[in-house]
Design a protein around this motif. Sequence first.
Motif, short mmCIF file in Angstrom:
data_model
loop_
_atom_site.label_atom_id
_atom_site.label_comp_id
_atom_site.label_asym_id
_atom_site.label_seq_id
_atom_site.Cartn_x
_atom_site.Cartn_y
_atom_site.Cartn_z
N ILE A 348 58.37 -55.40 88.99
CA ILE A 348 57.87 -54.04 88.78
C ILE A 348 58.95 -53.26 88.01
O ILE A 348 60.11 -53.26 88.43
CB ILE A 348 57.59 -53.31 90.12
CG1 ILE A 348 56.80 -54.20 91.10
CG2 ILE A 348 56.87 -51.98 89.88
CD1 ILE A 348 55.45 -54.63 90.65
N VAL A 349 58.56 -52.65 86.92
CA VAL A 349 59.55 -51.93 86.11
C VAL A 349 59.09 -50.48 85.88
O VAL A 349 57.94 -50.13 86.11
CB VAL A 349 59.77 -52.62 84.73
CG1 VAL A 349 60.14 -54.09 84.92
CG2 VAL A 349 58.54 -52.48 83.84
N SER A 350 60.02 -49.66 85.40
CA SER A 350 59.72 -48.25 85.17
C SER A 350 58.91 -48.06 83.89
O SER A 350 58.93 -48.93 83.01
CB SER A 350 61.03 -47.48 85.05
OG SER A 350 61.64 -47.85 83.82
N PRO A 351 58.22 -46.93 83.76
CA PRO A 351 57.50 -46.64 82.51
C PRO A 351 58.43 -46.64 81.29
O PRO A 351 58.01 -46.99 80.19
CB PRO A 351 56.91 -45.24 82.75
CG PRO A 351 56.81 -45.13 84.23
CD PRO A 351 57.96 -45.90 84.79
N ASP A 352 59.71 -46.28 81.50
CA ASP A 352 60.70 -46.33 80.40
C ASP A 352 60.73 -47.70 79.75
O ASP A 352 60.80 -47.83 78.53
CB ASP A 352 62.11 -46.06 80.93
CG ASP A 352 62.36 -44.57 81.01
OD1 ASP A 352 61.47 -43.81 80.60
OD2 ASP A 352 63.45 -44.19 81.50
N GLU A 353 60.75 -48.70 80.61
CA GLU A 353 60.80 -50.09 80.17
C GLU A 353 59.56 -50.41 79.31
O GLU A 353 59.66 -51.05 78.27
CB GLU A 353 60.78 -50.96 81.44
CG GLU A 353 61.19 -52.39 81.25
CD GLU A 353 62.66 -52.53 80.86
OE1 GLU A 353 63.47 -51.70 81.30
OE2 GLU A 353 62.95 -53.47 80.10
N PHE A 354 58.41 -49.94 79.78
CA PHE A 354 57.15 -50.15 79.07
C PHE A 354 57.21 -49.47 77.69
O PHE A 354 56.78 -50.03 76.69
CB PHE A 354 56.01 -49.56 79.92
CG PHE A 354 54.65 -49.59 79.27
CD1 PHE A 354 53.94 -50.78 79.15
CD2 PHE A 354 54.06 -48.42 78.79
CE1 PHE A 354 52.66 -50.81 78.57
CE2 PHE A 354 52.80 -48.43 78.21
CZ PHE A 354 52.10 -49.63 78.10
N HIS A 355 57.79 -48.27 77.64
CA HIS A 355 57.86 -47.54 76.36
C HIS A 355 58.88 -48.15 75.42
O HIS A 355 58.65 -48.23 74.21
CB HIS A 355 58.19 -46.06 76.61
CG HIS A 355 57.12 -45.37 77.40
ND1 HIS A 355 57.37 -44.51 78.43
CD2 HIS A 355 55.76 -45.46 77.32
CE1 HIS A 355 56.23 -44.08 78.95
NE2 HIS A 355 55.24 -44.65 78.29
N LYS A 356 60.00 -48.64 75.99
CA LYS A 356 61.06 -49.22 75.16
C LYS A 356 60.65 -50.57 74.61
O LYS A 356 61.07 -50.98 73.54
CB LYS A 356 62.34 -49.40 76.00
CG LYS A 356 63.26 -48.19 75.93
CD LYS A 356 64.64 -48.53 76.49
CE LYS A 356 64.60 -48.53 78.00
NZ LYS A 356 65.78 -48.80 78.75
N ASN A 357 59.84 -51.29 75.41
CA ASN A 357 59.58 -52.68 75.11
C ASN A 357 58.06 -52.94 75.22
O ASN A 357 57.63 -53.72 76.06
CB ASN A 357 60.35 -53.49 76.18
CG ASN A 357 60.45 -54.95 75.85
OD1 ASN A 357 60.10 -55.37 74.74
ND2 ASN A 357 60.89 -55.74 76.81
N PRO A 358 57.26 -52.24 74.42
CA PRO A 358 55.81 -52.32 74.61
C PRO A 358 55.24 -53.71 74.32
O PRO A 358 55.70 -54.36 73.37
CB PRO A 358 55.25 -51.28 73.63
CG PRO A 358 56.33 -51.03 72.65
CD PRO A 358 57.63 -51.36 73.30
N PRO A 359 54.28 -54.15 75.11
CA PRO A 359 53.71 -55.49 74.94
C PRO A 359 52.56 -55.47 73.92
O PRO A 359 52.24 -54.42 73.36
CB PRO A 359 53.15 -55.77 76.33
CG PRO A 359 52.71 -54.40 76.80
CD PRO A 359 53.68 -53.42 76.22
N ASP A 360 51.95 -56.64 73.72
CA ASP A 360 50.76 -56.70 72.86
C ASP A 360 49.53 -56.20 73.61
O ASP A 360 48.69 -55.51 73.06
CB ASP A 360 50.52 -58.15 72.41
CG ASP A 360 51.71 -58.71 71.64
OD1 ASP A 360 52.09 -58.08 70.63
OD2 ASP A 360 52.27 -59.74 72.07
N TYR A 361 49.45 -56.58 74.90
CA TYR A 361 48.28 -56.21 75.71
C TYR A 361 48.72 -55.64 77.05
O TYR A 361 49.74 -56.06 77.61
CB TYR A 361 47.39 -57.43 75.98
CG TYR A 361 46.70 -57.94 74.73
CD1 TYR A 361 45.57 -57.30 74.24
CD2 TYR A 361 47.20 -59.05 74.05
CE1 TYR A 361 44.94 -57.75 73.10
CE2 TYR A 361 46.57 -59.51 72.91
CZ TYR A 361 45.44 -58.85 72.43
OH TYR A 361 44.82 -59.29 71.31
N THR A 362 47.93 -54.70 77.56
CA THR A 362 48.21 -54.13 78.87
C THR A 362 46.95 -54.17 79.73
O THR A 362 45.91 -53.64 79.34
CB THR A 362 48.72 -52.68 78.74
OG1 THR A 362 49.88 -52.68 77.92
CG2 THR A 362 49.07 -52.10 80.09
#
Length: 394
Positions: A348-362
């Motif tokens: 489980i990671v923070s939204p920061d991580e998601f914004h810094k390292n966005p994936p192809d699919y969510t």
Amino acid sequence: MNCRVCGGEVKQFLDLGKQPIANGFLTKRQFSKEFFYNLKVGVCAECAMVQLIELVPPGNLFGKNYPFKTSSSYQMVKHQKQLADFIKKHALEYSGLIVEIGYNDGSFLKNFKDYRYIGVDPSSLPKENSHIIREFFSPNVGNFIVESVGQAQVIVSLNTLCHIPNLNELFEAVNILLEPGGVLIFEDPYWDSIKKDTAFDQIYDEHVYYFSVTSVEKVAEQHGLKLVAATWQPVHGGSMRYFVAKATTRTFILKPPEVPEAWTLIEKATSLSDETFNGFQDAIDRKRRALQGVLATTEGKRTVGYGATSKSTTLLNYCNIGRDQLEYITDTTLAKQGKYSPGQHIPIVSPDEFHKNPPDYTLLLAWNHQAEIMEKEKKFKGGWIHYQRGGWQV
Ligand code: TYD
Ligand code: ZN
């Protein structure tokens, strides 16, 4: 097994296999000690109450409570404000007492600052409020309130009653606390919405009951109460708001309806006929294959989950979606970040991580907050995978 509410025979119709605790987010060191139980659902042949067959013993090591602050979702705050306005207009006099079962962070009762109010919650978030009774709601607590400040004109409970195994004691306490002309208003995920949308991820250890108009009518009757109205609500994927009064009341406090359709009791949808319950497992299994199929087509791409919800524990474990499919799950709850998801052990990671390292699919796991999340994540350029409402959309 026998029905927890009326003692009738409960027939099992759904088996979601071995599951970990829905909110059992854990550290690496705890992996080997993780607790699993059988997630099975049945329906009572007498009172139609849909309920879990097996309960997780309370106080389980991994059953940590990660209080989701209602106030952190603006949609839920708006929903609560609308209910509060309705109550002030139709159900509560200025001199009346309002009691909330499951105070959470106080975001609902905040609307009643000028009124006499009490919140009952063993794990309420603010510590310093003299209006809070930090206990489980029970006949003792009901009596205590009546003796100290009198009976309640309105009792409200949002997404709490379905968690309470001893529903009989709960309704007994309501009967003690409620004024003769008062009303209990409660909301919980609605069984018929879960069924219609095959929203089986609403099913997990904390949700002991999946209410319908029929089953609420029956449990109220057992305690000298009656269901007087029920209105469907578009929150948590489909909830029902129930209005329960004393069976003997003649001077019902609710004033005449402004919006007549809001007062029609919804059809008695829970029939015990086979077609209602047979086929549910098959529909879920089709949905599982569909999700697995969609994730297989994104292989080689980076896919993550959004929202480490309780619901997602059932979904990910029943569909066997693990780290091979989801790199991580992003969640705003600080206490979940750095831990791993129950059963599948996805970080489980923070939204920061998601914004810094966005994936192809969510994969949207917190689908009950869809509108809000889509608004917030407008900048995300990858694809969203939506699995709710029985269908798929990538
Ligand atoms: P909740 O709605 O309580 O669902 P459940 O009852 O299934 O646990 O939880 C929502 C979760 O999603 C919670 O862990 C916080 C997270 N979340 C986000 O990460 N971002 C958001 O924008 C929102 C609204 C929720
Ligand atoms: Zn029953």
